[in-house]
Design an enzyme around this catalytic site. Structure first.
Site, PDB file in Angstrom:
ATOM      1  CG  ASP A 244      -0.455   2.686   6.741  1.00 54.80           C
ATOM      2  OD1 ASP A 244      -0.695   3.759   7.324  1.00 54.80           O
ATOM      3  OD2 ASP A 244       0.594   2.470   6.106  1.00 54.80           O
ATOM      4  CG  ASN A 254      -2.996   7.164   8.688  1.00 54.27           C
ATOM      5  OD1 ASN A 254      -2.319   6.676   7.777  1.00 54.27           O
ATOM      6  ND2 ASN A 254      -2.913   8.442   9.008  1.00 54.27           N
ATOM      7  CE  LYS A 255       3.350   6.006  10.918  1.00 56.07           C
ATOM      8  NZ  LYS A 255       4.066   4.748  11.230  1.00 56.07           N
TER       9      LYS A 255
HETATM   10  O1  MRU Z   1       5.135   4.162   8.860  1.00 54.96           O
HETATM   11  P1  MRU Z   1       4.833   4.839   7.550  1.00 54.96           P
HETATM   12  O2  MRU Z   1       5.642   6.062   7.317  1.00 54.96           O
HETATM   13  O3  MRU Z   1       4.904   3.851   6.404  1.00 54.96           O
HETATM   14  O4  MRU Z   1       3.333   5.281   7.688  1.00 54.96           O
HETATM   15  C1  MRU Z   1       2.702   5.950   6.624  1.00 54.96           C
HETATM   16  C2  MRU Z   1       1.316   6.356   6.942  1.00 54.96           C
HETATM   17  O5  MRU Z   1       0.808   6.121   8.008  1.00 54.96           O
HETATM   18  C3  MRU Z   1       0.533   7.019   5.839  1.00 54.96           C
HETATM   19  O6  MRU Z   1      -0.382   7.922   6.376  1.00 54.96           O
HETATM   20  C4  MRU Z   1      -0.232   5.929   5.084  1.00 54.96           C
HETATM   21  O7  MRU Z   1       0.644   4.939   4.621  1.00 54.96           O
HETATM   22  C5  MRU Z   1      -0.977   6.483   3.941  1.00 54.96           C
HETATM   23  S1  MRU Z   1       0.146   6.849   2.640  1.00 54.96           S
HETATM   24  C6  MRU Z   1      -0.530   7.425   1.286  1.00 54.96           C
END
Ligand code: MRU
Length: 369
Positions: A244, A254-255
């Protein structure tokens, strides 16, 4: 990519140019529902309530949201109001700020009467550009997989672990971390994907598994806690995740849970790659842990789960006792030292200031010093 055989994007303008349509991702995998965005409020709601999610798609939706806002109020005040409202929807994915800055830079110098048309045209090209960036990431990441597969003696199965959903649903099309997987699969590499479920919202179990199913890519869903065990037993050949926000020094946000997978990969000698388009790089940030704002999504997502009952109906269920507090940090930061490489539209580089500056010299004057 295709849904039931039909080429589909995650966001598009209707033929009459009046409405933006999206896939409502809160309903997948059990229901495929199209939602309509007609104004600034509906665009803000779609991002905040995660009908759309994933860093690149958040940016693309914000661009369209800006265009929708310009139809009802294209004044300078309207432009600022739209920017602020969209910027406030989610804090972590830097693609949001990037897309809003792109739109503002284009629109601010124009007379108000020209802004709505210009905004819509730019939102459309921004989406097309996203598709191109992700396809290029797919080619670069496919080369990484093929190289690893050949070095391993071309095994019958090449196992890649991924976290959350960084597939086409997280972008306009192709995805970031899943683009190399689609490219490799389509080219005949015997790829199999370990799909982390990704609590609390289960983007892996719900979205990544759905996507891979639609495209016919062999995969297996695992609980978040299984990855380390899989790596210890030689069952993971590589990890590929999205991000992100990646700092100018290569720290990767990232997540939530990504950091633990990177630690396990490091301990077991498993290559850990991160796929990202350049709008996900925050050139203003150098220390990811200290500087990146981490979204707190509240306890509801931890305490409750949405799914399909045996009866076929969908429903929310509660998994925690009444009265137990829950915490929900939605992202974490993996330090650059745990990342084997960054896979971008310009190729693969080390996760470092020098690595990123080498690929994007025009963007990284501070990092290159
Ligand atoms: O909370 P989210 O579903 O928006 O989180 C998404 C992620 O963490 C993805 O791994 C990240 O945005 C990369 S998307 C190509």
């Amino acid at each position: 990519m295709k849904v039931h055989g039909t080429p589909t994007r995650t966001i598009w303008l209707t033929d009459d140019g009046e409405t933006v349509e999206i896939i409502d991702q809160t309903r997948l995998p059990h229901e495929f529902v199209i939602a309509r965005l007609t104004d600034l409020d509906s665009a803000c709601h779609a991002i905040k309530a995660m009908l759309v999610r994933g860093a690149p798609l958040i940016g693309a939706t914000a661009a369209h949201g800006m265009a929708l806002a310009m139809r009802s109020d294209a004044s300078d005040a309207g432009l600022s109001r739209a920017y602020e409202a969209l910027f406030a929807t989610r804090p972590t994915a830097v693609n949001l700020r990037w897309a809003l800055d792109e739109m503002k830079a284009l629109l601010a110098p124009l007379p108000a009467a020209e802004r709505a048309a210009a905004a819509q045209a730019r939102a459309v090209t921004l989406c097309d550009e996203d598709v191109g960036l992700n396809e290029a990431i797919g080619d670069a990441g496919h080369a990484v997989f093929r190289d690893l597969w050949e070095k391993k003696g071309r095994p019958d199965q090449f196992n890649v672990l991924t976290h959350c959903n960084a597939g086409w649903l997280a972008t306009v099309d192709w995805g970031t971390a899943l683009a190399p997987i689609y490219k490799a699969h389509d080219a005949g590499l015997p790829i199999h994907v370990w799909v982390d479920e990704t609590r609390p919202r289960n983007q892996g179990a719900s979205l990544t598994a759905w996507e891979l199913n639609q495209h016919g890519v062999p995969h297996t869903v695992i609980v978040d806690n299984a990855g380390g065990h899989m790596m210890q037993h030689g069952l993971v050949d590589a990890c590929m995740v999205g991000t992100d926000r990646t700092t100018a020094t290569g720290d990767v946000c990232n997540k939530i849970g990504t950091y633990l997978k990177a630690l396990a990969a490091h301990d077991n000698g498993v290559p850990f790659y991160v796929a990202l388009p350049s709008p996900t790089i925050d050139w203003t940030v150098s220390d990811g842990v200290a500087e990146i704002p981490i979204e707190d999504r509240g306890p509801g997502e931890v305490c409750r789960l949405w799914g399909r009952l045996d009866s076929g109906e969908t429903a929310w269920i509660t998994v925690t006792p009444d009265g137990s507090p829950a915490a929900n940090p939605a992202f974490d930061v993996t330090p650059a030292r745990l990342v084997t490489g960054l896979v971008t539209e310009r190729g693969v580089c080390p996760a470092s200031a020098e690595g990123l500056a080498g690929l994007f010299p025009e963007r990284a004057p501070a990092a290159a010093e």
